[in-house]
Structures are given as C-alpha cells and as structure tokens.
Design an enzyme around this catalytic site. Sequence first.
Site, mmCIF file in Angstrom:
data_model
loop_
_atom_site.group_PDB
_atom_site.id
_atom_site.type_symbol
_atom_site.label_atom_id
_atom_site.label_comp_id
_atom_site.label_asym_id
_atom_site.label_seq_id
_atom_site.Cartn_x
_atom_site.Cartn_y
_atom_site.Cartn_z
ATOM 1 N N GLY A 86 0.795 -1.231 0.000
ATOM 2 C CA GLY A 86 0.000 0.000 0.000
ATOM 3 C C GLY A 86 0.820 1.270 0.000
ATOM 4 N N CYS A 143 -0.537 3.111 -9.895
ATOM 5 C CA CYS A 143 -1.308 3.386 -8.679
ATOM 6 C C CYS A 143 -2.676 3.978 -9.055
ATOM 7 C CB CYS A 143 -0.539 4.389 -7.843
ATOM 8 S SG CYS A 143 -0.213 5.863 -8.780
ATOM 9 N N GLY A 230 7.754 -12.365 -8.572
ATOM 10 C CA GLY A 230 8.583 -13.561 -8.463
ATOM 11 C C GLY A 230 8.513 -14.413 -9.729
ATOM 12 N N GLY A 278 13.737 -7.825 -8.074
ATOM 13 C CA GLY A 278 12.907 -7.501 -6.907
ATOM 14 C C GLY A 278 12.849 -8.625 -5.901
HETATM 15 C C1 LIG Z 1 7.256 -6.138 -1.170
HETATM 16 C C2 LIG Z 1 7.197 -5.400 -2.461
HETATM 17 C C3 LIG Z 1 7.093 -4.006 -2.470
HETATM 18 C C4 LIG Z 1 7.037 -3.312 -3.671
HETATM 19 N N1 LIG Z 1 6.971 -1.945 -3.645
HETATM 20 C C5 LIG Z 1 6.970 -1.260 -4.819
HETATM 21 C C6 LIG Z 1 6.995 0.164 -4.821
HETATM 22 O O1 LIG Z 1 7.043 0.825 -3.796
HETATM 23 N N2 LIG Z 1 6.970 0.791 -6.038
HETATM 24 C C7 LIG Z 1 6.962 0.111 -7.233
HETATM 25 O O2 LIG Z 1 6.963 0.731 -8.292
HETATM 26 N N3 LIG Z 1 6.973 -1.251 -7.243
HETATM 27 C C8 LIG Z 1 6.984 -1.934 -6.074
HETATM 28 N N4 LIG Z 1 7.017 -3.295 -6.087
HETATM 29 C C9 LIG Z 1 7.054 -4.010 -7.396
HETATM 30 C C10 LIG Z 1 8.479 -4.347 -7.800
HETATM 31 O O3 LIG Z 1 9.253 -3.177 -7.956
HETATM 32 C C11 LIG Z 1 8.500 -5.160 -9.112
HETATM 33 O O4 LIG Z 1 7.905 -4.372 -10.124
HETATM 34 C C12 LIG Z 1 7.731 -6.466 -9.008
HETATM 35 O O5 LIG Z 1 7.907 -7.050 -7.740
HETATM 36 C C13 LIG Z 1 8.161 -7.461 -10.082
HETATM 37 O O6 LIG Z 1 9.516 -7.798 -9.958
HETATM 38 P P1 LIG Z 1 10.036 -9.117 -9.172
HETATM 39 O O7 LIG Z 1 9.232 -10.287 -9.681
HETATM 40 O O8 LIG Z 1 11.489 -9.202 -9.491
HETATM 41 O O9 LIG Z 1 9.782 -8.869 -7.723
HETATM 42 C C14 LIG Z 1 7.074 -4.018 -4.897
HETATM 43 C C15 LIG Z 1 7.172 -5.416 -4.893
HETATM 44 C C16 LIG Z 1 7.230 -6.104 -3.702
HETATM 45 C C17 LIG Z 1 7.350 -7.619 -3.747
#
Ligand SMILES: Cc1cc2nc3c(=O)[nH]c(=O)nc-3n(C[C@H](O)[C@H](O)[C@H](O)COP(=O)(O)O)c2cc1C
Length: 328
Positions: A86, A143, A230, A278
């Site tokens: 959030g 968002c 993931g 991420g």
């Molecule tokens: C715990 C968590 C918090 C995240 N917070 C943000 C955020 O603040 N802003 C944003 O643009 N994306 C946020 N994301 C999305 C990640 O930046 C990324 O786009 C997404 O997790 C896909 O990449 P991944 O599979 O390598 O995690 C968040 C993801 C996770 C898991």
Amino acid sequence: MVDAATLHGAGPGPALTIDQTVRIGRLTLRNAVMPASGTFAETLAGIVPFEQLGALVTKTVTPQLRGGNPTPRVCEVGQGMLNAIGIPSKGLDHFVAETLPLYRGVPTPLVASVSALSADAFADAVRRLDVPGVAAIEANISCPNIEEDGKAFAMDPRPTALVVEKMRRATSLPLWVKLSPNTGDVASVARAAEAAGADALVVANTILAMSIDIETFRPRLGNVMGGLSGPAVKPIVVRMVYQCARAVDIPVIGCGGIATAADAVEYMLAGAAAVQVGTATFVRPTAMLTVIDGLVDYCRRKGFARVADLTGAIHDADLTVDTHEAAS
Ligand SMILES: Cc1cc2nc3c(=O)[nH]c(=O)nc-3n(C[C@H](O)[C@H](O)[C@H](O)COP(=O)(O)O)c2cc1C
C-alpha cells in the site's frame, strides 16, 4: 569441441573483456542490473556494494505521509509472492531531507521512484524531486488515479499520456515510466508514454492477484487482493517487454521474476536494455551480484563483446507474431 565463443569469432586466448555498460537515454549505467522499487533500501549496503550496481531505485515515495494497507501485507504463493503493502511513505519532504543524503557519495545513479493520486500531484512531486542527488525519476503510474475512479493510470493510454505529459513539463531529469501489467494492451500504453515524453519504460509492476486460506476461508492478504511477483510472472512480463520493445524506440527496462543471469538474458533478448531484480533479493540478498557476474559469463560464452548487444538479439525474423492467435 568448439565452444560458442570460438564460433562467434572470440577465439581462444585471453578471456574476452566484456563491456558491461548500458545506455538508458542520457544515462550510462556501469552495468544492466538494478533493484526493483520497494525491494531495496539503504540497509542493504552491508551486503551489496552499491558501487557495483547499475543504478539504485528507491522505494516509491508519495507527496504526503501515508500509512500502508492492513496486515497481512505479504504471503507466499507457488513460485512467487503476493504483496499489498500500500505504499507506506514518509512523504517527499522526508525523502529529500533524510533519505537522499544517505546516498551522498555513492557513485551510482539514484533513481527516485514516485507516485501520486492525480496527474497534477505527480507533476508537483516530480518538480520537488528535481534536486541534486537524483539522477532520474521513475514514475510508478500503476497506482490509483482519483480522477478516474481509482483506476490505475497505466491501465489505459489516455491517462498515461496525460500524466506523463504533465510530468515531462515539470522536470528536465530523465523520466522513466513504470508500466502496469494489468492492462489488455500494454504496447498502446507504452506508445502513449513515449509520445508524452518518457525517456525509458520499466516493464512491469506486479500482476493483480489473490489467494484464499481454505482452512479459515479468509483472504490471505489484509487488502484481499495484491500484486503477484517472483518467478511466476516471468513469462508474462517477458512477453510484455517483447511487445513494448517492438512498439517504442526508447529503452525498456525488464522487471518481473528475475533471479538469475539466465532470467536477465531472456529479458534482454526480448528487448530489455537493462533489468530490475525484486523478489529474488528477499530470497537471496546477493541475487543482483550473481546476475551481474552471470551476464558477463554468458556474453563470454556466446562471444558477445558488449552486454548491450544482447538487447533484442532474439532470433525471430522468420516468425510471424499474432497475439490474438497465440491467446486462442
Ligand atoms: C514487497 C514489495 C514491495 C514493492 N513496492 C513497490 C513500490 O514501492 N513501487 C513500485 O513501483 N513497485 C513496487 N514493487 C514491485 C516491484 O518493484 C517489481 O515491479 C515487481 O515485484 C516485479 O519484480 P520481481 O518479480 O522481481 O519482484 C514491490 C514489490 C514487492 C514484492
């Protein structure tokens, strides 16, 4: 046996020196690997030397102080995780006064991720981030937009164009726009962002998802729905990167399920100029370093002198692409 490097003309002898730099618009990064917003903080400094990363992307900051969602905010699902954090944020003033100075002296471009609830609020936030220490802005437009009934900006080309145009007028810093995978036509959204002045696209944020505990009959997230990240999302987002890279001329940064160099290579072959890691960092805090080293090893093995040459190197010229056909 003849190895691939020899086949590509690299030949035996001293190991091929690999140029790891990539260009994202006006910025040259020392390598193609950076953290995804929200999965990285200054506290990682003891584990990952920041000067070895291509860029540093901060957690999304919002104009004002914001609480997060109700708990639980994360849960594990097969091959990935759900989160509905959030965007808790201490606000922009705190970010500029307290967070930015923590990175002073780090010789790695700092990318400030920002979000807001209206196009004007986005423009104002971007203007306030135009300060020394910020190398680029990443606009998290996945968002809710209060002017569109809470529908995310990045779900449609029109609100995307409007918000990017307003931000473009508000800053001369490089403007990266982070798209949402929760749209039916990501290529059109990508084109709208490019036409409105984005310098690069980040593809993508998390995929809207849900999980239910069948013992308690309760949703497993306090917010009921959340974002999937993931390994589970990788094939979906690779497809989106491929579509976006074919649709625009600006660089596309791939993000979704990258945990290894092989994952990063796949994104680059699909058209990504760089990648963000991420969820993998939560599993293995040094994952980004493994990806950096593995990209070099891969290039050496395949006879590429520059990591950047992997971008768009997919062999697909003899194939026709029909998304509708593929989906049916
Ligand atoms: C715990 C968590 C918090 C995240 N917070 C943000 C955020 O603040 N802003 C944003 O643009 N994306 C946020 N994301 C999305 C990640 O930046 C990324 O786009 C997404 O997790 C896909 O990449 P991944 O599979 O390598 O995690 C968040 C993801 C996770 C898991």
